[in-house]
Enzyme design. Structure first.
Site, PDB file in Angstrom:
ATOM      1  N   CYS A   2       0.819  -1.205   0.000  1.00 44.27           N
ATOM      2  CA  CYS A   2       0.000   0.000   0.000  1.00 44.27           C
ATOM      3  C   CYS A   2       0.860   1.266   0.000  1.00 44.27           C
ATOM      4  O   CYS A   2       1.952   1.276   0.559  1.00 44.27           O
ATOM      5  CB  CYS A   2      -0.880   0.027   1.227  1.00 44.27           C
ATOM      6  SG  CYS A   2      -1.894  -1.422   1.395  1.00 44.27           S
ATOM      7  N   ARG A  27       5.656  -0.497  -5.884  1.00 46.20           N
ATOM      8  CA  ARG A  27       5.539  -1.248  -4.637  1.00 46.20           C
ATOM      9  C   ARG A  27       4.545  -2.402  -4.758  1.00 46.20           C
ATOM     10  O   ARG A  27       4.499  -3.262  -3.889  1.00 46.20           O
ATOM     11  CB  ARG A  27       5.064  -0.320  -3.514  1.00 46.20           C
ATOM     12  CG  ARG A  27       6.040   0.787  -3.216  1.00 46.20           C
ATOM     13  CD  ARG A  27       5.377   1.875  -2.422  1.00 46.20           C
ATOM     14  NE  ARG A  27       5.012   1.442  -1.089  1.00 46.20           N
ATOM     15  CZ  ARG A  27       5.690   1.741   0.000  1.00 46.20           C
ATOM     16  NH1 ARG A  27       6.766   2.480  -0.088  1.00 46.20           N
ATOM     17  NH2 ARG A  27       5.306   1.319   1.169  1.00 46.20           N
ATOM     18  N   TRP A  77      -3.079  -2.879  -1.495  1.00 43.60           N
ATOM     19  CA  TRP A  77      -2.739  -4.274  -1.708  1.00 43.60           C
ATOM     20  C   TRP A  77      -3.617  -5.027  -0.727  1.00 43.60           C
ATOM     21  O   TRP A  77      -3.460  -4.907   0.490  1.00 43.60           O
ATOM     22  CB  TRP A  77      -1.255  -4.481  -1.417  1.00 43.60           C
ATOM     23  CG  TRP A  77      -0.745  -5.829  -1.794  1.00 43.60           C
ATOM     24  CD1 TRP A  77      -0.355  -6.260  -3.032  1.00 43.60           C
ATOM     25  CD2 TRP A  77      -0.530  -6.932  -0.911  1.00 43.60           C
ATOM     26  NE1 TRP A  77       0.070  -7.549  -2.968  1.00 43.60           N
ATOM     27  CE2 TRP A  77      -0.017  -7.991  -1.682  1.00 43.60           C
ATOM     28  CE3 TRP A  77      -0.723  -7.142   0.458  1.00 43.60           C
ATOM     29  CZ2 TRP A  77       0.296  -9.235  -1.140  1.00 43.60           C
ATOM     30  CZ3 TRP A  77      -0.403  -8.376   0.997  1.00 43.60           C
ATOM     31  CH2 TRP A  77       0.103  -9.402   0.197  1.00 43.60           C
ATOM     32  N   ASN A 112      -2.387   2.544   5.543  1.00 41.64           N
ATOM     33  CA  ASN A 112      -1.487   1.409   5.284  1.00 41.64           C
ATOM     34  C   ASN A 112      -1.370   0.643   6.587  1.00 41.64           C
ATOM     35  O   ASN A 112      -1.274   1.256   7.654  1.00 41.64           O
ATOM     36  CB  ASN A 112      -0.075   1.883   4.917  1.00 41.64           C
ATOM     37  CG  ASN A 112      -0.007   2.464   3.523  1.00 41.64           C
ATOM     38  OD1 ASN A 112      -0.993   2.453   2.790  1.00 41.64           O
ATOM     39  ND2 ASN A 112       1.149   2.973   3.162  1.00 41.64           N
ATOM     40  N   GLY A 113      -1.301  -0.684   6.521  1.00 47.32           N
ATOM     41  CA  GLY A 113      -1.132  -1.478   7.736  1.00 47.32           C
ATOM     42  C   GLY A 113      -2.347  -2.341   8.000  1.00 47.32           C
ATOM     43  O   GLY A 113      -3.202  -2.520   7.120  1.00 47.32           O
ATOM     44  N   GLU A 504      17.323 -19.389  -4.450  1.00 46.94           N
ATOM     45  CA  GLU A 504      16.970 -18.092  -5.039  1.00 46.94           C
ATOM     46  C   GLU A 504      16.512 -18.279  -6.495  1.00 46.94           C
ATOM     47  O   GLU A 504      15.556 -17.640  -6.938  1.00 46.94           O
ATOM     48  CB  GLU A 504      18.169 -17.141  -4.935  1.00 46.94           C
ATOM     49  CG  GLU A 504      18.053 -15.811  -5.664  1.00 46.94           C
ATOM     50  CD  GLU A 504      16.893 -14.936  -5.212  1.00 46.94           C
ATOM     51  OE1 GLU A 504      16.181 -15.279  -4.252  1.00 46.94           O
ATOM     52  OE2 GLU A 504      16.673 -13.901  -5.873  1.00 46.94           O
ATOM     53  N   LYS A 508      12.856 -17.145  -7.843  1.00 43.77           N
ATOM     54  CA  LYS A 508      12.670 -16.230  -8.984  1.00 43.77           C
ATOM     55  C   LYS A 508      11.726 -16.854  -9.999  1.00 43.77           C
ATOM     56  O   LYS A 508      10.814 -16.207 -10.494  1.00 43.77           O
ATOM     57  CB  LYS A 508      14.006 -15.909  -9.686  1.00 43.77           C
ATOM     58  CG  LYS A 508      14.937 -14.984  -8.962  1.00 43.77           C
ATOM     59  CD  LYS A 508      14.538 -13.531  -8.984  1.00 43.77           C
ATOM     60  CE  LYS A 508      13.754 -13.175  -7.762  1.00 43.77           C
ATOM     61  NZ  LYS A 508      14.426 -12.794  -6.572  1.00 43.77           N
ATOM     62  N   GLU A 511       8.010 -17.054  -8.668  1.00 47.51           N
ATOM     63  CA  GLU A 511       7.256 -15.815  -8.434  1.00 47.51           C
ATOM     64  C   GLU A 511       6.879 -15.083  -9.712  1.00 47.51           C
ATOM     65  O   GLU A 511       5.851 -14.418  -9.749  1.00 47.51           O
ATOM     66  CB  GLU A 511       7.945 -14.892  -7.429  1.00 47.51           C
ATOM     67  CG  GLU A 511       9.219 -14.252  -7.889  1.00 47.51           C
ATOM     68  CD  GLU A 511       9.860 -13.397  -6.805  1.00 47.51           C
ATOM     69  OE1 GLU A 511       9.154 -12.781  -6.011  1.00 47.51           O
ATOM     70  OE2 GLU A 511      11.097 -13.338  -6.765  1.00 47.51           O
ATOM     71  N   HIS A 527      16.973 -38.602  -0.849  1.00 45.44           N
ATOM     72  CA  HIS A 527      16.178 -38.723   0.378  1.00 45.44           C
ATOM     73  C   HIS A 527      14.730 -38.287   0.150  1.00 45.44           C
ATOM     74  O   HIS A 527      14.016 -38.017   1.099  1.00 45.44           O
ATOM     75  CB  HIS A 527      16.822 -37.902   1.504  1.00 45.44           C
ATOM     76  CG  HIS A 527      18.199 -38.364   1.842  1.00 45.44           C
ATOM     77  ND1 HIS A 527      18.460 -39.560   2.471  1.00 45.44           N
ATOM     78  CD2 HIS A 527      19.416 -37.823   1.576  1.00 45.44           C
ATOM     79  CE1 HIS A 527      19.765 -39.723   2.606  1.00 45.44           C
ATOM     80  NE2 HIS A 527      20.373 -38.678   2.060  1.00 45.44           N
ATOM     81  N   LYS A 626       5.994  -5.172  -3.734  1.00 49.40           N
ATOM     82  CA  LYS A 626       7.423  -4.888  -3.634  1.00 49.40           C
ATOM     83  C   LYS A 626       7.855  -4.669  -2.186  1.00 49.40           C
ATOM     84  O   LYS A 626       8.882  -5.142  -1.751  1.00 49.40           O
ATOM     85  CB  LYS A 626       7.753  -3.661  -4.487  1.00 49.40           C
ATOM     86  CG  LYS A 626       9.224  -3.309  -4.524  1.00 49.40           C
ATOM     87  CD  LYS A 626       9.997  -4.327  -5.333  1.00 49.40           C
ATOM     88  CE  LYS A 626      11.489  -4.191  -5.216  1.00 49.40           C
ATOM     89  NZ  LYS A 626      12.188  -5.417  -5.623  1.00 49.40           N
TER      90      LYS A 626
END
Ligand code: F6R
Length: 631
Positions: A2, A27, A77, A112-113, A504, A508, A511, A527, A626
């Protein structure tokens, strides 16, 4: 995540608010909106909201001639309630009674929050006749302020805050006070921007939102409340004591909006991958040798927090981070334990903050965060401090962030603004900062000879050129991406220092291409995950020519024997050749300890080109943001 922009001015402020939202788009958001006090033929609160992009909101604003000198805007968001128009901010209160929903609004608010006690507040307000239009926790605050309003917005907000549990940054105005804007923060960032003429004042969640409008910024601190009118503002701390200008000075903050230009690239992610040689060169600029002072540099240096003293005193390291930043921490653990011989623990911030742990006051707590705003990492830091661990250091890409302000020591990476949601250049810049930290700690513990220091410095100086050479592998990676585009699963393998790089690479890919990808230390294959291997499961293997290569080759045979198709990143001097079911990309050199910073680049490119081939929204992948400013 947000974003907030607000303004009190003498000119029509809507274009500035919408432009601010455009700057906050990076963001991540799923709806947006803007509200003003309109002084047209039918004065009152007016708004436009959209579940499309800010560009669509801008069209709505132009078509409806939305104008005003006082206003707030928001990118949302979704957390509470779906991303639909009626849940988008700004929210209005609209009085009580049976016809409440049709009454003109009085309070306009963005937030926001997360308000944790929103259910009980909602029930209490409904009992008093308030009618809700949305499923959001935010609308509760608008009605709460309305219920407490008695001609003074500041007093109403101040009183409303005493009922809220959770995290918030808010900007609020009331139609009865058309030149007043009130803001507050607790757990989410908020800044004040002072306009060029000294009259116009802004609120924003991020200095970037005001780039090009003003660079005169005041950072509100935890618990602050601000009352703004044209050309004047009053700040109060969490105890509601007046705050002097000396306590929250106006700082000149250069937030480059120029970084938002795409140039010749198709996406910001591609641009940022290709910016890595420069990002690393900038991050290491001025580093002439290994010295603890490198970590003393930060905005509000805390008295007594001297890196040389701290490094001599600590006996272990605790790294706290999330997502990609967590993987840079996992890589650093290998460096810290093998080069500096310091016991190192790496924890996912959201786990650490809620588990019982055994604190050690001689631990150096290292947070790693690109944004410096991640709610879980900030909370984990505060948790560590509350347990008596006060040696804190952050590796962060935003010099003005809450994280840099809250840690005693810092290394601010200079990757530049990262717009693509999937972190790339910030990750390699973090690794550069963490390698420096490793060398500084090794030196402090007497484990770094001058010759070793020289060797490492030489290798670090070579990084920009080495990265450039790896980027030239892009056409070969694109050929791999063609194969991956039609897959629904992929496996990544690595060993030792390159296991976090495999993690990583898998993150990538998942996502941005939405392909299910998992990473394993290659020795774990038999295993369990070997059961997944078939000819339709590509297996990416990070295979530098290090001490574990022969073991890794055995793991690769295990995959081939089950019909699995291997995609191998090998070093220049590794004897692995392409063949049936085996695709090899040869890295230009062998990079020693810094190898993870180079091997991650083809994996970033693989994710990027696979996502492009699948036609996903590369820079704004679904459901992701973001800056993760809520827990
Ligand atoms: C993935 C990614 C995220 C972030 C995570 C932490 O590409 O970018 O996993 O790494 O949300 O963010 P920061 O580093 O801002 O704390």
């Amino acid at each position: 995540m947000c974003g907030i922009v607000g303004a009190v001015s003498t000119r029509n402020i809507v274009p500035v608010l919408v432009q601010g939202l455009e700057r906050l788009e990076y963001r991540g958001y799923d709806s947006c909106g803007v509200a003003v006090y309109a002084q047209d033929a039918t004065p009152g609160l007016k708004r436009a909201r959209s579940t499309a992009r800010v560009a669509e909101l801008a069209e709505q604003v132009a078509t409806t001639h939305l104008e005003g000198t006082l206003g707030i805007a928001h990118t949302r968001w979704a957390t509470h309630g779906a991303p639909v128009v009626h849940n988008a901010h700004p929210h209005f209160s609209h009085g009580t009674g049976l016809d409440a929903a049709s009454k003109p609004g009085r309070i306009a608010l963005v937030h926001n929050g997360i308000i944790e006690n929103h259910d009980e507040l909602r029930a209490a307000l409904q009992a008093r006749g308030y009618v809700f239009d949305s499923q959001t926790d935010t609308e509760v605050i608008a009605h709460l302020v309305d219920s407490l309003y008695d001609g003074d917005l500041f007093e109403a907000v101040k009183s409303a805050l005493t009922h809220l549990h959770g995290a918030y940054a808010i900007a609020v105005f009331c139609k009865d006070e058309p030149q007043r804007l009130v803001g507050a923060r607790a757990g989410s960032p908020l800044i004040l921007g002072v306009g060029k003429d000294g009259q116009e004042l802004f609120l924003a969640s991020d200095a970037m939102a005001l780039a090009g409008v003003t660079d005169q910024i005041v950072y509100l601190e935890e618990g602050d409340l601000i009352d703004m009118q044209l050309g004047k503002y009053w700040l109060f701390d969490k105890a509601r004591k007046p705050v002097s200008p000396a306590q929250r000075p106006v700082k000149t903050v250069v937030a480059h909006s120029g970084a938002a230009e795409l140039g010749p690239y198709r996406h910001y992610m591609q641009k940022e991958i290709f910016e890595q040689p420069r990002a690393i060169a900038d991050t290491l600029e001025g580093v002439e040798g290994i010295t603890p002072e490198l970590f003393d540099q930060q905005m509000n240096h805390q008295p007594g927090a001297n890196a040389a003293r701290v490094f001599a005193q600590i006996d272990s390291v605790l790294i706290l981070a999330c997502g990609t930043s967590y993987y840079s921490g996992c890589t650093a653990k290998y460096w810290l334990e093998s080069i500096a011989k310091i016991p190192t623990q790496v924890e996912v911030a959201s786990e650490y903050r809620y588990r019982d742990s055994v604190p050690n006051p001689n631990t150096l707590v290292v947070t790693i965060t690109q944004s410096g705003e991640t709610a879980d990492t900030l909370a984990a830091l505060r948790h560590a401090q509350s347990l008596g661990m006060h040696h804190t250091l952050t590796i962060c890409n935003v010099a003005t962030s809450a994280m840099v302000r809250e840690c005693s020591l810092a290394y601010v990476t200079r990757a530049g603004v990262e717009i693509g949601v999937a972190s790339t250049k910030a990750f390699t810049a973090q690794l550069a900062g963490l390698f420096l930290l490793t060398l500084c700690l090794a030196q402090a513990k007497g484990r770094l000879s001058d010759a070793e220091e020289q060797r490492h410095m030489k290798a670090m100086r070579h990084l920009p050129a080495a990265l450039q050479a790896v980027l030239a592998l892009e056409p070969q990676v694109m050929a791999w991406a063609d194969d991956f585009a039609s897959c629904e699963n992929a496996l990544f393998l690595g060993r030792g220092l390159h296991y976090p790089i495999a993690l990583e690479g898998a993150l990538k890919l998942k996502e941005i291409s939405y392909i299910h990808a998992e990473a394993y230390p290659a020795g774990e294959l038999k295993h369990g995950p070997l059961a997944l291997v078939t000819s339709s499961m590509p297996v990416v293997t990070v295979a530098p020519n290090d001490a574990l290569l022969e073991k890794l080759k055995s793991n690769m045979h295990e995959v081939r024997a089950r019909g699995g198709v291997l995609y191998v990143l090998a070093d220049a001097d590794t004897r692995i050749e392409s063949g049936e079911g085996l695709h090899v990309i040869r890295m230009p050199e062998h990079y020693g300890e810094l190898s993870p910073m180079l091997h991650v680049v083809p994996l970033q490119l693989l994710a990027y080109h696979t996502a492009c081939a699948r036609g996903t929204d590369v820079d704004k992948p679904r459901n992701l943001a973001k800056s993760v400013t809520v827990e």
